[in-house]
Structure formats: structure tokens, C-alpha cells
Design a protein around this motif. Structure first.
Motif, PDB file in Angstrom:
ATOM      1  N   ASP A 151      11.683  -5.041 -10.845  1.00 15.40           N
ATOM      2  CA  ASP A 151      13.006  -4.469 -10.650  1.00 15.40           C
ATOM      3  C   ASP A 151      13.638  -4.967  -9.361  1.00 15.40           C
ATOM      4  OD1 ASP A 151      13.172  -2.390 -12.918  1.00 15.40           O
ATOM      5  OD2 ASP A 151      11.238  -1.937 -11.992  1.00 15.40           O
ATOM      6  N   LEU A 152      12.828  -5.501  -8.460  1.00 19.92           N
ATOM      7  CA  LEU A 152      13.335  -6.030  -7.194  1.00 19.92           C
ATOM      8  C   LEU A 152      12.304  -6.996  -6.629  1.00 19.92           C
ATOM      9  CD1 LEU A 152      15.609  -5.757  -4.962  1.00 19.92           C
ATOM     10  CD2 LEU A 152      14.061  -4.151  -3.831  1.00 19.92           C
ATOM     11  N   LEU A 153      12.785  -8.087  -6.046  1.00 17.55           N
ATOM     12  CA  LEU A 153      11.933  -9.022  -5.317  1.00 17.55           C
ATOM     13  C   LEU A 153      12.273  -8.914  -3.837  1.00 17.55           C
ATOM     14  CD1 LEU A 153       9.971 -11.432  -5.007  1.00 17.55           C
ATOM     15  CD2 LEU A 153      11.907 -12.947  -5.491  1.00 17.55           C
ATOM     16  N   VAL A 154      11.263  -8.626  -3.021  1.00 16.65           N
ATOM     17  CA  VAL A 154      11.429  -8.534  -1.577  1.00 16.65           C
ATOM     18  C   VAL A 154      10.621  -9.653  -0.934  1.00 16.65           C
ATOM     19  CG1 VAL A 154      11.164  -7.103   0.478  1.00 16.65           C
ATOM     20  CG2 VAL A 154      11.694  -6.031  -1.719  1.00 16.65           C
ATOM     21  N   SER A 155      11.299 -10.590  -0.305  1.00 19.43           N
ATOM     22  CA  SER A 155      10.625 -11.694   0.380  1.00 19.43           C
ATOM     23  C   SER A 155      10.636 -11.414   1.877  1.00 19.43           C
ATOM     24  CB  SER A 155      11.337 -13.022   0.082  1.00 19.43           C
ATOM     25  OG  SER A 155      10.597 -14.110   0.578  1.00 19.43           O
ATOM     26  N   ILE A 156       9.476 -11.478   2.512  1.00 22.50           N
ATOM     27  CA  ILE A 156       9.334 -11.087   3.918  1.00 22.50           C
ATOM     28  C   ILE A 156       9.067 -12.327   4.772  1.00 22.50           C
ATOM     29  CG2 ILE A 156       8.021  -9.687   5.543  1.00 22.50           C
ATOM     30  CD1 ILE A 156       7.508  -7.717   3.303  1.00 22.50           C
ATOM     31  N   MET A 208      10.733  -0.329   5.744  1.00 23.18           N
ATOM     32  CA  MET A 208      11.148  -1.017   4.525  1.00 23.18           C
ATOM     33  C   MET A 208      10.868  -0.155   3.295  1.00 23.18           C
ATOM     34  SD  MET A 208      10.314  -5.081   5.046  1.00 23.18           S
ATOM     35  CE  MET A 208       8.738  -4.915   5.888  1.00 23.18           C
ATOM     36  N   PHE A 209       9.718   0.503   3.293  1.00 24.44           N
ATOM     37  CA  PHE A 209       9.380   1.392   2.176  1.00 24.44           C
ATOM     38  C   PHE A 209      10.386   2.528   2.051  1.00 24.44           C
ATOM     39  CE2 PHE A 209       7.213   5.481   1.279  1.00 24.44           C
ATOM     40  CZ  PHE A 209       7.114   5.337  -0.104  1.00 24.44           C
ATOM     41  N   GLN A 210      10.737   3.145   3.177  1.00 23.86           N
ATOM     42  CA  GLN A 210      11.708   4.240   3.146  1.00 23.86           C
ATOM     43  C   GLN A 210      13.044   3.753   2.594  1.00 23.86           C
ATOM     44  OE1 GLN A 210      10.986   7.256   3.644  1.00 23.86           O
ATOM     45  NE2 GLN A 210       9.370   7.493   5.173  1.00 23.86           N
ATOM     46  N   GLY A 211      13.460   2.563   3.004  1.00 25.55           N
ATOM     47  CA  GLY A 211      14.718   2.023   2.507  1.00 25.55           C
ATOM     48  C   GLY A 211      14.687   1.745   1.022  1.00 25.55           C
ATOM     49  N   LEU A 212      13.580   1.167   0.538  1.00 22.31           N
ATOM     50  CA  LEU A 212      13.456   0.876  -0.894  1.00 22.31           C
ATOM     51  C   LEU A 212      13.393   2.164  -1.710  1.00 22.31           C
ATOM     52  CD1 LEU A 212      10.875  -2.055  -0.719  1.00 22.31           C
ATOM     53  CD2 LEU A 212      13.333  -2.231  -1.123  1.00 22.31           C
ATOM     54  N   ARG A 213      12.674   3.150  -1.206  1.00 17.67           N
ATOM     55  CA  ARG A 213      12.585   4.421  -1.930  1.00 17.67           C
ATOM     56  C   ARG A 213      13.947   5.095  -1.984  1.00 17.67           C
ATOM     57  NH1 ARG A 213       8.411   8.950   0.058  1.00 17.67           N
ATOM     58  NH2 ARG A 213       9.783   8.817   1.890  1.00 17.67           N
ATOM     59  N   HIS A 238      20.213  -0.165   2.465  1.00 19.85           N
ATOM     60  CA  HIS A 238      19.250   0.924   2.734  1.00 19.85           C
ATOM     61  C   HIS A 238      18.121   0.444   3.652  1.00 19.85           C
ATOM     62  CE1 HIS A 238      20.912   4.048   0.220  1.00 19.85           C
ATOM     63  NE2 HIS A 238      20.965   3.254  -0.829  1.00 19.85           N
ATOM     64  N   VAL A 239      17.593  -0.761   3.397  1.00 20.16           N
ATOM     65  CA  VAL A 239      16.498  -1.283   4.215  1.00 20.16           C
ATOM     66  C   VAL A 239      16.965  -1.515   5.646  1.00 20.16           C
ATOM     67  CG1 VAL A 239      14.973  -3.267   4.549  1.00 20.16           C
ATOM     68  CG2 VAL A 239      15.240  -2.274   2.267  1.00 20.16           C
ATOM     69  N   LEU A 240      18.170  -2.064   5.824  1.00 22.30           N
ATOM     70  CA  LEU A 240      18.701  -2.276   7.170  1.00 22.30           C
ATOM     71  C   LEU A 240      18.841  -0.965   7.929  1.00 22.30           C
ATOM     72  CD1 LEU A 240      21.472  -5.016   6.809  1.00 22.30           C
ATOM     73  CD2 LEU A 240      19.544  -5.053   8.398  1.00 22.30           C
ATOM     74  N   THR A 241      19.333   0.071   7.249  1.00 22.06           N
ATOM     75  CA  THR A 241      19.489   1.382   7.896  1.00 22.06           C
ATOM     76  C   THR A 241      18.158   1.887   8.429  1.00 22.06           C
ATOM     77  OG1 THR A 241      21.369   1.933   6.461  1.00 22.06           O
ATOM     78  CG2 THR A 241      20.229   3.767   7.537  1.00 22.06           C
ATOM     79  N   GLU A 242      17.110   1.760   7.636  1.00 25.66           N
ATOM     80  CA  GLU A 242      15.788   2.237   8.060  1.00 25.66           C
ATOM     81  C   GLU A 242      15.207   1.343   9.150  1.00 25.66           C
ATOM     82  OE1 GLU A 242      14.404   5.028   7.217  1.00 25.66           O
ATOM     83  OE2 GLU A 242      16.004   5.565   5.825  1.00 25.66           O
ATOM     84  N   GLU A 262       0.835  -1.213   0.000  1.00 25.28           N
ATOM     85  CA  GLU A 262       0.000   0.000   0.000  1.00 25.28           C
ATOM     86  C   GLU A 262       0.861   1.251   0.000  1.00 25.28           C
ATOM     87  OE1 GLU A 262      -3.696   2.003   2.546  1.00 25.28           O
ATOM     88  OE2 GLU A 262      -2.647   0.235   3.319  1.00 25.28           O
ATOM     89  N   LEU A 263       1.909   1.262   0.804  1.00 22.82           N
ATOM     90  CA  LEU A 263       2.803   2.421   0.853  1.00 22.82           C
ATOM     91  C   LEU A 263       3.498   2.637  -0.492  1.00 22.82           C
ATOM     92  CD1 LEU A 263       4.387   1.789   4.371  1.00 22.82           C
ATOM     93  CD2 LEU A 263       2.879   3.690   3.760  1.00 22.82           C
ATOM     94  N   ILE A 264       3.967   1.562  -1.100  1.00 27.16           N
ATOM     95  CA  ILE A 264       4.647   1.660  -2.392  1.00 27.16           C
ATOM     96  C   ILE A 264       3.691   2.172  -3.464  1.00 27.16           C
ATOM     97  CG2 ILE A 264       5.704   0.300  -4.250  1.00 27.16           C
ATOM     98  CD1 ILE A 264       6.976  -1.438  -2.067  1.00 27.16           C
ATOM     99  N   ASN A 265       2.477   1.648  -3.474  1.00 26.42           N
ATOM    100  CA  ASN A 265       1.512   2.040  -4.501  1.00 26.42           C
ATOM    101  C   ASN A 265       1.043   3.485  -4.350  1.00 26.42           C
ATOM    102  OD1 ASN A 265       1.480  -0.378  -5.968  1.00 26.42           O
ATOM    103  ND2 ASN A 265       0.008  -1.308  -4.569  1.00 26.42           N
ATOM    104  N   ASN A 266       1.232   4.054  -3.188  1.00 29.47           N
ATOM    105  CA  ASN A 266       0.880   5.462  -2.983  1.00 29.47           C
ATOM    106  C   ASN A 266       2.006   6.406  -3.383  1.00 29.47           C
ATOM    107  OD1 ASN A 266      -1.702   4.944  -2.028  1.00 29.47           O
ATOM    108  ND2 ASN A 266      -1.051   4.800   0.105  1.00 29.47           N
ATOM    109  N   GLU A 267       3.155   5.848  -3.765  1.00 29.57           N
ATOM    110  CA  GLU A 267       4.303   6.657  -4.166  1.00 29.57           C
ATOM    111  C   GLU A 267       4.342   6.762  -5.687  1.00 29.57           C
ATOM    112  OE1 GLU A 267       7.909   8.861  -3.786  1.00 29.57           O
ATOM    113  OE2 GLU A 267       6.358   8.307  -2.333  1.00 29.57           O
ATOM    114  N   PRO A 268       4.218   7.967  -6.253  1.00 28.07           N
ATOM    115  CA  PRO A 268       4.301   8.105  -7.715  1.00 28.07           C
ATOM    116  C   PRO A 268       5.626   7.563  -8.239  1.00 28.07           C
ATOM    117  CG  PRO A 268       3.493  10.129  -6.702  1.00 28.07           C
ATOM    118  CD  PRO A 268       3.950   9.259  -5.583  1.00 28.07           C
ATOM    119  N   GLY A 269       5.541   6.759  -9.277  1.00 25.71           N
ATOM    120  CA  GLY A 269       6.745   6.185  -9.869  1.00 25.71           C
ATOM    121  C   GLY A 269       7.090   4.816  -9.336  1.00 25.71           C
TER     122      GLY A 269
END
Length: 441
Positions: free
Chosen positions: A227-232, A372-377, A311-315, A192-199
Motif C-alpha cells: 500500500d506504500l513504499l518507504v525508501s530510507i 516515521m511509524f507515528q506518521g505512517l500510522r 504526516h511523516v514530516l510532522t512527526e 519492527e514497530l509496524i509489525n507490532n501494530e495490529p492491522g
């Protein structure tokens, strides 16, 4: 002679004693429960059994049915109720033949469907199982169809894989929490967070409580042109002490051997090489050329995955404890695609009682998804695909030279003075030599 008779009688007695339990055991199987798992690509029916099944099966039509004969089965007046339902399965009924100790199970179907039947040994929370997989229509992938011809300014596609699912619960916490029931809502929040981000565009590999084969998960990401696969996932250990999040990437040793295995699968060359496989097929240099292309692709994927993981670890470190502060390397199945950067995020240890309870809360799940969203962005802002909207929006920089003014710089880069001033948070038009200005696209 008397001694011989005694020996014969003793042998006969032993044979009768031994054969009786064998006959008793032969008819000791029983259907204990029935579970139905519908998914976009197939319908799975699982029969939980008391013992390893001896079975055969066949299909019937007019009307469409699928029949399973369970041999060496004790008399069972009725089947247990089913857990779950699917449009394909209209009813499940049974009959018993005492003469050959066979339980016949009939699955009434709403339409014709091919089936794959296999048994599974006891594992995890389950005992012996007989599994029937009815193959359905392939799921539609509108995102992949829309991107068959890649257009400049496209969305960055992130495939989100919620681990486990269906009859595979994953790790089980001390209070009985299933890993599969934690990672799916986190995955949905992240999407949901990703889909709310333009681009940016997210697609869930698993949208409900069903199992997707590990190899199929990477196949779906490839069909999506992700462009990326994220497995949780949620981690677990034999003791309750370990805790904290971690991010995993593919180990180089495993990646190299996987490239070799994928090269042997000739029919996948075209898919992996973006159509090049049809050109190089049947060439004496095919294997070496394909090896070179896949090695380059794998190297790019591993570098990109490591950057995204960092980036994801940092966030994540901003909102939860980290079990490892650097990306970890492993030969996990969902990381093995040589053409798609892939990371596996362990959001915490479900085997730790305190962390298990924390992972169950909606507030913590949202914080995990947000981080995770912040790190991916951040990752894709720093390293966007060349044809993506993020790449078009990427800011250019200009170092002020002698004789420059704000209006001259704006004119040189075809932007307005107001836009240049606002983009650099300038209160006036004064600039100095050596100052770095950010040029908006």
C-alpha cells in the motif's frame, strides 16, 4: 641516401620506444581484491582491478564451474583473499599463462547457475571492477501469496526500502560512515514497530548488505501488493553546513513521462492494471484506455504519497531538525511506480559531522523510526484502504438530535451504552443537542 637512412633509423627507434611501453602497459592489470555479496535473488562476485578488464568467460559442468580469462594481465602468484562468502561459491582459484599473459580464474560452484558478467568504471570508493552476477531462485513473497485474494480486514502492507547496499555504499560521511550502514538498522527498527501494530505489516526490500537494482525495488513492492513504499536514505552535500531531515515525493513532470515509458512495455500491462491488460490487449483503443487507467492510478498514488509525506514530516519535526518543512518533488527512481504511493525519507545529512555522529547512535535511530511509524500510522488511520482492518476500525460520528438519549443512540447504532460512554469518555448518560458522539465499530 645517407639522409634517408638516418630518417629510417629514427623512425625505427621511435617505433621501438613507443611499442615497449605499450607492451608493458598491456600486461599491467591485477586483481586487487575480491568481494562476494549474497542476496535472496542472486550472488554477486566483484573483482577489483588495477585497470579496465579485457576478459571473456564461460561455464563448465561436471563439476559446475564458471571460468573467467583476464587478458593482458601481469603474473599474479595468488589471488587476494575474499571478503564475504556465499553458499553458491565453494572456492575461487587461478592459474597464469605467461605466453598470452592471461590470468584464468575458476569459481567452483555448489550448483549450476547462469551468470551475467560486466565491467564497471571507477566510481565512488571503487576503481575498475569486473562483476559476475549469478542468478538465483526468485525470493519467496509469502505476504503477496497470502493476499492473492484480498480479504476484508486485511493488514496494510508497507514495503521498507533501505537505500543502497552491497558494493554501493551510498554517501560517505566525514568520519567514513557509509550511508548503507545507517539506513538498514533504521529500516529494521521501523519494520519492527509496524509489525507490532495490529492491522499493519512491514516487509523489508533489502534484508542484508547487498545491492538491489533500483527498478527491482519497486517491482518487489508491487509483488508484495504494498500500500506504500518507504525508501530510507541519508542526504549529503558538497559542504558540511546543510542538515536536517526531508521527505521526497514524485514530481508530476517525471511521473507523466514515466507513464509513457511504462505504456511502451506491453508485457507489464497486466501487472500494472491488475489483470485488465489481458482484456484490452490487441484492441485499437488499448493505448488510450491504458493511458487513462494509469493516469488515474498515478494521480491517486501521488495524492496518497503527498499525504503520507506530510504526516511523516510532522512527526519527524518533533524529534529532529527539518531541512524542508514541506514534501519535496523529485524524479528519483524508487518514486516512479505509477501504481504504488511512494515516499523517500532523508533522515539527515551524513555530510554534516554533527548529524553523522547523531545518526550513528542507536537512540537517535530509534527516535527516527518511531517518528516515521507515528506518521505512517496517522496517515493510514486518516485514509485507510477500504478493505483494511484500519477501515473497519474507523470511528463513525453522530450529531445528537432533539429527543435523543444515550440509550436511543446506542440502540440505533447497534452498540452498548457502556461502549458508547467509554468511547466518548462520558461520566454519565447526559448528552446535549448538537453534541458529536463517536460511534465505535
Amino acid at each position: 641516401m645517407k639522409n634517408n637512412n638516418n630518417n629510417f633509423g629514427f623512425a625505427l627507434f621511435c617505433l621501438l620506444v613507443l611499442s615497449y611501453p605499450l607492451q608493458l602497459w598491456a600486461a599491467s592489470n591485477e586483481v586487487q581484491s575480491i568481494r562476494i555479496w549474497p542476496s535472496p535473488e542472486n550472488t554477486r562476485v566483484v573483482f577489483d582491478l588495477a585497470a579496465e578488464p579485457a576478459h571473456n568467460s564461460f561455464a563448465l559442468d561436471n563439476p559446475d564451474r564458471f571460468v573467467i580469462d583476464l587478458r593482458q594481465h601481469k603474473a599474479q602468484a595468488r589471488l587476494p583473499g575474499t571478503d564475504g562468502e556465499a553458499d553458491l561459491i565453494t572456492s575461487i582459484r587461478s592459474s597464469y599463462t605467461a605466453s598470452n599473459q592471461t590470468l584464468r580464474i575458476v569459481l567452483d560452484l555448489s550448483s549450476k547457475a547462469s551468470a551475467n558478467v560486466f565491467s564497471l568504471p571507477p566510481t565512488g570508493p571503487y576503481g575498475h571492477r569486473l562483476v559476475v552476477d549469478f542468478k538465483g531462485e526468485q525470493r519467496e513473497l509469502p505476504v503477496a501469496q497470502a493476499r492473492a485474494q484480498r480479504q476484508p480486514g486485511r493488514d496494510i502492507i508497507i514495503a521498507i526500502d533501505a537505500g543502497h547496499g552491497g558494493e554501493d555504499p551510498g554517501s560517505i560521511g566525514p568520519s567514513g560512515t557509509f550511508e548503507k550502514n545507517l539506513v538498514l538498522p533504521i529500516s529494521r527498527r521501523l519494520a519492527e514497530l509496524i509489525n507490532n501494530e495490529p492491522g499493519m505489516k512491514a516487509v523489508l526490500v533489502r534484508t542484508g548488505d547487498y545491492f538491489v537494482h533500483l527498478n527491482r525495488r519497486t517491482d518487489i513492492a508491487r509483488e508484495l501488493q504494498a500500500d506504500l513504499l518507504v525508501s530510507i536514505h541519508a542526504d549529503a552535500f558538497t559542504s558540511p553546513q546543510p542538515r536536517g531531515a526531508a521527505v521526497w515525493v514524485l514530481s508530476l513532470r517525471r511521473a507523466t513521462s514515466e507513464v509513457g515509458r511504462m505504456l511502451e512495455q506491453k508485457e507489464r500491462h497486466s501487472e500494472l492494471l491488475g489483470g485488465v491488460g489481458d482484456v484490452i490487449r490487441d484492441s485499437t483503443q488499448e493505448r488510450y484506455l491504458a493511458q487513462t487507467v494509469l493516469d488515474l492510478s498515478m494521480n491517486h498514488s501521488m495524492v496518497s504519497a503527498h499525504q503520507a509525506a506530510t504526516h511523516v514530516l510532522t512527526e519527524l519535526g518533533q524529534i529532529t531538525r527539518l531541512h524542508r518543512r514541506e514534501p519535496q518533488a523529485a524524479s528519483l527512481a524508487v518514486l516512479r511506480s505509477p501504481d504504488i504511493p511512494s515516499i523517500l525519507v532523508e533522515v539527515g545529512f551524513i555530510s554534516n559531522p554533527q548529524e553523522e555522529q547523531q545518526l550513528r547512535t542507536a537512540q537517535h535511530q530509534q527516535r527516527l523510526a518511531q517518528s516515521m511509524f507515528q506518521g505512517l500510522r496517522r496517515h493510514f488511520r486518516a485514509s485507510p484502504p477500504a478493505d483494511s482492518l484500519f477501515a473497519q476500525q474507523r470511528t463513525r460520528e453522530y450529531r445528537v438530535q432533539r429527543g435523543d438519549s444515550l440509550s436511543i443512540v446506542a440502540q440505533r447504532h447497534n452498540v452498548s451504552v457502556d461502549a458508547l460512554r467509554q468511547h466518548n469518555q462520558l461520566n454519565g448518560d447526559t448528552i446535549r443537542i448538537g453534541q458529536v458522539l463517536r460511534i465505535p465499530d
